[in-house]
Design a protein around this motif. Structure first.
Motif, PDB file in Angstrom:
ATOM      1  N   ASP A  68       5.471  36.898  20.695  1.00 15.39           N
ATOM      2  CA  ASP A  68       5.794  37.403  19.362  1.00 15.39           C
ATOM      3  C   ASP A  68       6.058  36.239  18.407  1.00 15.39           C
ATOM      4  N   LEU A  69       6.726  35.221  18.917  1.00 11.65           N
ATOM      5  CA  LEU A  69       6.986  34.024  18.126  1.00 11.65           C
ATOM      6  C   LEU A  69       5.664  33.354  17.736  1.00 11.65           C
ATOM      7  N   ALA A  70       4.735  33.292  18.669  1.00 11.03           N
ATOM      8  CA  ALA A  70       3.419  32.712  18.378  1.00 11.03           C
ATOM      9  C   ALA A  70       2.684  33.544  17.325  1.00 11.03           C
ATOM     10  N   GLN A  71       2.785  34.851  17.419  1.00  8.08           N
ATOM     11  CA  GLN A  71       2.146  35.745  16.447  1.00  8.08           C
ATOM     12  C   GLN A  71       2.703  35.495  15.044  1.00  8.08           C
ATOM     13  N   LEU A  72       4.022  35.467  14.910  1.00  3.95           N
ATOM     14  CA  LEU A  72       4.629  35.241  13.603  1.00  3.95           C
ATOM     15  C   LEU A  72       4.277  33.857  13.070  1.00  3.95           C
ATOM     16  N   ALA A  73       4.288  32.851  13.914  1.00  2.00           N
ATOM     17  CA  ALA A  73       3.914  31.498  13.487  1.00  2.00           C
ATOM     18  C   ALA A  73       2.471  31.467  12.980  1.00  2.00           C
ATOM     19  N   ARG A  74       1.589  32.208  13.638  1.00  2.00           N
ATOM     20  CA  ARG A  74       0.186  32.287  13.187  1.00  2.00           C
ATOM     21  C   ARG A  74       0.103  32.925  11.809  1.00  2.00           C
ATOM     22  N   TYR A  75       0.825  34.028  11.595  1.00  2.00           N
ATOM     23  CA  TYR A  75       0.841  34.683  10.283  1.00  2.00           C
ATOM     24  C   TYR A  75       1.347  33.729   9.209  1.00  2.00           C
ATOM     25  N   MET A  76       2.441  33.034   9.520  1.00  2.00           N
ATOM     26  CA  MET A  76       3.040  32.118   8.558  1.00  2.00           C
ATOM     27  C   MET A  76       2.088  30.977   8.216  1.00  2.00           C
ATOM     28  N   GLY A  77       1.482  30.390   9.237  1.00  2.00           N
ATOM     29  CA  GLY A  77       0.547  29.286   9.017  1.00  2.00           C
ATOM     30  C   GLY A  77      -0.684  29.708   8.243  1.00  2.00           C
ATOM     31  N   THR A  78      -1.200  30.893   8.575  1.00  2.00           N
ATOM     32  CA  THR A  78      -2.396  31.390   7.882  1.00  2.00           C
ATOM     33  C   THR A  78      -2.111  31.620   6.407  1.00  2.00           C
ATOM     34  N   LEU A  79      -0.984  32.257   6.093  1.00  2.00           N
ATOM     35  CA  LEU A  79      -0.640  32.508   4.692  1.00  2.00           C
ATOM     36  C   LEU A  79      -0.439  31.191   3.941  1.00  2.00           C
ATOM     37  N   LYS A  80       0.285  30.270   4.526  1.00  2.00           N
ATOM     38  CA  LYS A  80       0.538  28.983   3.865  1.00  2.00           C
ATOM     39  C   LYS A  80      -0.764  28.220   3.641  1.00  2.00           C
ATOM     40  N   ASP A  81      -1.633  28.167   4.646  1.00  2.00           N
ATOM     41  CA  ASP A  81      -2.917  27.476   4.493  1.00  2.00           C
ATOM     42  C   ASP A  81      -3.758  28.099   3.399  1.00  2.00           C
ATOM     43  N   LYS A  82      -3.826  29.428   3.370  1.00  2.00           N
ATOM     44  CA  LYS A  82      -4.634  30.127   2.369  1.00  2.00           C
ATOM     45  C   LYS A  82      -4.123  29.832   0.961  1.00  2.00           C
ATOM     46  N   VAL A  83      -2.826  29.951   0.761  1.00  2.00           N
ATOM     47  CA  VAL A  83      -2.248  29.715  -0.566  1.00  2.00           C
ATOM     48  C   VAL A  83      -2.424  28.255  -0.970  1.00  2.00           C
ATOM     49  N   ASN A  84      -2.201  27.318  -0.047  1.00  2.00           N
ATOM     50  CA  ASN A  84      -2.321  25.897  -0.374  1.00  2.00           C
ATOM     51  C   ASN A  84      -3.753  25.475  -0.699  1.00  2.00           C
ATOM     52  N   ARG A  85      -4.730  26.191  -0.188  1.00  2.00           N
ATOM     53  CA  ARG A  85      -6.138  25.836  -0.435  1.00  2.00           C
ATOM     54  C   ARG A  85      -6.749  26.562  -1.622  1.00  2.00           C
ATOM     55  N   ASP A  86      -6.010  27.490  -2.199  1.00  2.00           N
ATOM     56  CA  ASP A  86      -6.539  28.295  -3.305  1.00  2.00           C
ATOM     57  C   ASP A  86      -6.129  27.679  -4.636  1.00  2.00           C
ATOM     58  N   ALA A  87      -7.099  27.352  -5.476  1.00  2.00           N
ATOM     59  CA  ALA A  87      -6.843  26.665  -6.745  1.00  2.00           C
ATOM     60  C   ALA A  87      -5.924  27.451  -7.672  1.00  2.00           C
ATOM     61  N   LYS A  88      -5.963  28.782  -7.612  1.00  4.15           N
ATOM     62  CA  LYS A  88      -5.140  29.555  -8.544  1.00  4.15           C
ATOM     63  C   LYS A  88      -3.650  29.435  -8.246  1.00  4.15           C
ATOM     64  N   TYR A  89      -3.279  28.914  -7.071  1.00  3.40           N
ATOM     65  CA  TYR A  89      -1.879  28.709  -6.732  1.00  3.40           C
ATOM     66  C   TYR A  89      -1.485  27.226  -6.777  1.00  3.40           C
ATOM     67  N   SER A  90      -2.353  26.378  -7.303  1.00  3.28           N
ATOM     68  CA  SER A  90      -2.140  24.929  -7.215  1.00  3.28           C
ATOM     69  C   SER A  90      -0.940  24.434  -8.013  1.00  3.28           C
ATOM     70  N   ASP A  91      -0.481  25.183  -8.999  1.00  2.14           N
ATOM     71  CA  ASP A  91       0.686  24.770  -9.782  1.00  2.14           C
ATOM     72  C   ASP A  91       2.007  25.029  -9.064  1.00  2.14           C
ATOM     73  N   TYR A  92       1.964  25.706  -7.929  1.00  2.00           N
ATOM     74  CA  TYR A  92       3.183  26.112  -7.227  1.00  2.00           C
ATOM     75  C   TYR A  92       3.297  25.420  -5.876  1.00  2.00           C
ATOM     76  N   ARG A  93       4.542  25.156  -5.485  1.00  2.00           N
ATOM     77  CA  ARG A  93       4.818  24.807  -4.092  1.00  2.00           C
ATOM     78  C   ARG A  93       5.130  26.121  -3.398  1.00  2.00           C
ATOM     79  N   THR A  94       4.579  26.302  -2.229  1.00  4.06           N
ATOM     80  CA  THR A  94       4.746  27.556  -1.510  1.00  4.06           C
ATOM     81  C   THR A  94       5.404  27.305  -0.165  1.00  4.06           C
ATOM     82  N   TYR A  95       6.395  28.136   0.129  1.00  6.01           N
ATOM     83  CA  TYR A  95       7.053  28.119   1.427  1.00  6.01           C
ATOM     84  C   TYR A  95       6.865  29.492   2.060  1.00  6.01           C
ATOM     85  N   VAL A  96       6.710  29.495   3.376  1.00  2.78           N
ATOM     86  CA  VAL A  96       6.578  30.750   4.111  1.00  2.78           C
ATOM     87  C   VAL A  96       7.628  30.739   5.223  1.00  2.78           C
TER      88      VAL A  96
END
Length: 155
Positions: free
Chosen positions: A65-93
């Motif tokens: 379950d911990l691995a599952q949640l870590a995967r969700y967190m990493g995927t969301l952070k990677d997606k947001v960090n790579r998307d230009a429309k969110y580039s003005d923000y620092r994002t934490y998950v």
């Protein structure tokens, strides 16, 4: 079902001053990941957005379950960090488990590791599944839509 009370609980964990917003239930994060609940809060001055992925487990949580949640967190952070429309923000998950506790193996892991971006909230009450506690009103049943996959059994 009780978002206001749960958001109060989240403020107790993440800060009373946080304007925590409910993002959604069963939120798709990537092609195969579906988070149970997602919340967010923002610091507009610093241009910081923090997402909280909540996983509900009505049992003891396990290392997978911990691995599952870590995967969700990493995927969301990677997606947001790579998307230009969110580039003005620092994002934490961040992650939050709501469960009956941890199994023995996960407890051992937690004793040797500190999870700074994942919190654990234990359910303190018993949930039973007596029919008298889960029956719905006729109006609710009348409005209920069933998954199309159920229909195939009745054709």
């Amino acid at each position: 079902d009780n978002q206001k009370d749960f958001i109060k609980t989240l403020r107790g964990i993440y800060g009373e001053d946080k304007d925590i917003q409910f993002v959604g239930r069963q939120v798709r994060i990537g092609s195969k990941n579906i988070a149970d609940l997602v919340y967010a809060f923002e610091d507009k001055e610093k241009k910081i957005i923090t997402f909280v992925i909540v996983e509900l487990k009505f049992r003891l949580i396990e290392p997978n379950d911990l691995a599952q949640l870590a995967r969700y967190m990493g995927t969301l952070k990677d997606k947001v960090n790579r998307d230009a429309k969110y580039s003005d923000y620092r994002t934490y998950v961040l992650g939050l488990f709501v469960s009956f506790g941890e199994d023995e193996l996960l407890r051992e892991m937690m004793a040797s590791c500190k999870f700074s971006n994942i919190n654990f909230l234990h359910i303190k009450q018993h949930i039973d599944f007596l029919p008298s506690h889960w029956e719905h009103t006729p109006e609710y049943i009348a409005e209920l839509k069933l998954d199309d996959r159920i229909d195939k059994f009745y054709k």
